[in-house]
Scaffold this active site. Structure first.
Site, PDB file in Angstrom:
ATOM      1  CB  THR A 334      -0.943   0.013   1.252  1.00  0.00           C
ATOM      2  OG1 THR A 334      -1.639   1.409   1.387  1.00  0.00           O
ATOM      3  CG2 THR A 334      -0.353  -0.110   2.485  1.00  0.00           C
ATOM      4  CG  HIS A 386       5.123 -11.532  17.060  1.00  0.00           C
ATOM      5  ND1 HIS A 386       6.188 -12.250  16.637  1.00  0.00           N
ATOM      6  CD2 HIS A 386       5.909 -10.601  17.613  1.00  0.00           C
ATOM      7  CE1 HIS A 386       7.188 -12.040  17.333  1.00  0.00           C
ATOM      8  NE2 HIS A 386       6.942 -11.154  17.859  1.00  0.00           N
TER       9      HIS A 386
END
Length: 415
Positions: A334, A386
């Site tokens: 993006t 994560h």
């Protein structure tokens, strides 16, 4: 011959859609492949076109109604033309002198009103009998209602103009033509696409262990390369312009090969490793953010990448993207820099596990070999899940992007 107008076949990921706009009303003639109706899903706006030359005979599903895959939404009569009686009535109306006594006023029950026009009339509390109809057979169209609402603006009465302005405040309220001190509000329903975007953003923020790591990249080598070859590049590749996205896509593909976990996705408790690089490129539209996908981006040249991204941007602006264009993807890029963003934290695009954020190029003083130089720098941000990607992998992935961009020859050599 009468045929059914059906909603398109939705993919498994799309449960239903909503009738957004009927571009043709009953009795209106249209040509083959002319747009009949827009159907909005939670991903894209789908278009239904006329199967042949003919006339829309009946609207089964009005604007705002929910439709399922392949559901009948109207009926179409092939080979027919506009109502002959309506054409005669219009011709006669043009020939007759325009006097108030020429025809008796119609009652509300006798009026023919399109679904979109009826909705606007009810929302704004208008008198349908006072609206001049211009549609076939005396049909009051949405445009007729809009014209009627705009009429007070041409008068000299400030009260009428102020009333008209407040009664038709647009979805994005404009401050033009407002009387000082007015506090205009308008409540509008959230579009399906915007609602789906909100749902996915919440899903990403609440359902993932999202972290973001940052770095900065010296854009001077890429800018010099672009400046040197942009004219030759454009001439060689039939007008395709050389931008920055092509370099970042190719750099991302190379980095994804080195760090497969960043290119993976989560499916429940399973990790799906992808042996290909399908790069999603975020595109902003009036209706919300969409992410069309560059399939097998690793096999594409920079010219192909730039050309495809430009095509995505144009089609997204015109609402021409299909569901296949935005499904899938293994990684997303993006670019908030086009809007002036200096630094941001991009949000994951589930089930993907990482997203790269580009930002504005800004000159900053940097220490180079013990000397201060003014360099065009860009902040890069990598948000990652994560649960799958460790901080070490994320940092090394971002450093790889930085190294490839600062030395673009490495992209070609894959080193």
């Amino acid at each position: 011959m009468t045929t059914e107008i059906k909603a398109p076949t939705f993919p498994e990921s799309v449960a239903d859609g909503t009738i957004a706009t009927w571009h043709k009303q009953p009795g209106e003639a249209c040509k083959r492949d002319e747009l009949l109706v827009d159907i909005e899903t939670d991903k894209v706006v789908l278009e239904v076109v006329a199967p042949a030359d003919g006339v829309v005979e009946e609207i089964v599903k009005a604007e705002g109604e929910t439709v399922l895959s392949d559901e009948v939404i109207g009926r179409f009569k092939e080979g027919a033309s506009g109502s002959a009686s309506a054409d005669k009535a219009e011709t006669k109306k043009e020939d007759e002198p325009k006097t108030e006594e020429s025809a008796p006023a119609k009652s509300a029950e006798d009026l023919k009103v399109s679904p979109a026009a009826r909705k606007m009339i009810e929302e704004n509390g208008l008198d349908a009998a006072a609206i001049t109809a211009t549609g076939k057979g005396g049909l009051i169209t949405k445009e007729d209602v809009v014209s009627h609402m705009e009429q007070p603006k041409a008068t000299d009465k400030p009260e009428a103009a102020a009333k008209a302005t407040s009664s038709q405040a647009p979805e994005k309220a404009s401050l033009d033509n407002l009387v000082v001190g007015e506090r205009v509000e308008k409540r509008v329903p959230m579009t399906r696409m915007r609602a789906r975007i909100a749902e996915r953003l919440l899903e990403a923020s609440q359902g993932t262990a999202m972290l973001t790591t940052f770095n900065e990249v010296n854009m001077k080598p890429i800018m010099e390369l672009r400046s040197q070859y942009k004219e030759l590049f454009e001439k060689t590749h039939n007008g395709t312009r050389l931008g920055f996205m092509g370099f970042f896509v190719k750099a991302a593909c190379e980095a994804l090969k080195r760090f497969p976990a960043v290119n993976a996705s989560l499916d429940g408790n399973d990790i799906v490793y992808h042996g290909y690089q399908d790069i999603g490129v975020a595109v902003s539209t009036d209706k919300g953010l969409v992410v069309p996908v560059l399939r097998d981006a690793d096999a594409m040249g920079i010219a192909n990448v730039e050309d495809k991204i430009r095509d995505f941007g144009l089609r997204a602006r015109d609402g021409k993207l299909g569901i296949d264009d935005i499904q899938g993807g293994t990684f997303t890029i993006t670019n908030g820099g086009v809007f002036g963003s200096l630094l941001s934290t991009p949000i994951l695009n589930p089930p993907q596990t990482a997203i790269l954020g580009m930002h504005k190029i800004q000159e900053r003083p940097m220490a180079v070999n013990g000397q201060v130089e003014i360099l065009p720098m860009m902040y890069l941000a990598l948000s990652y899940d994560h649960r799958l990607i460790d901080g070490k992998e994320a940092v090394q992935f971002l450093v790889t992007i930085k190294d490839l961009i600062e030395d673009p020859a490495r992209i070609l050599l894959e080193v």
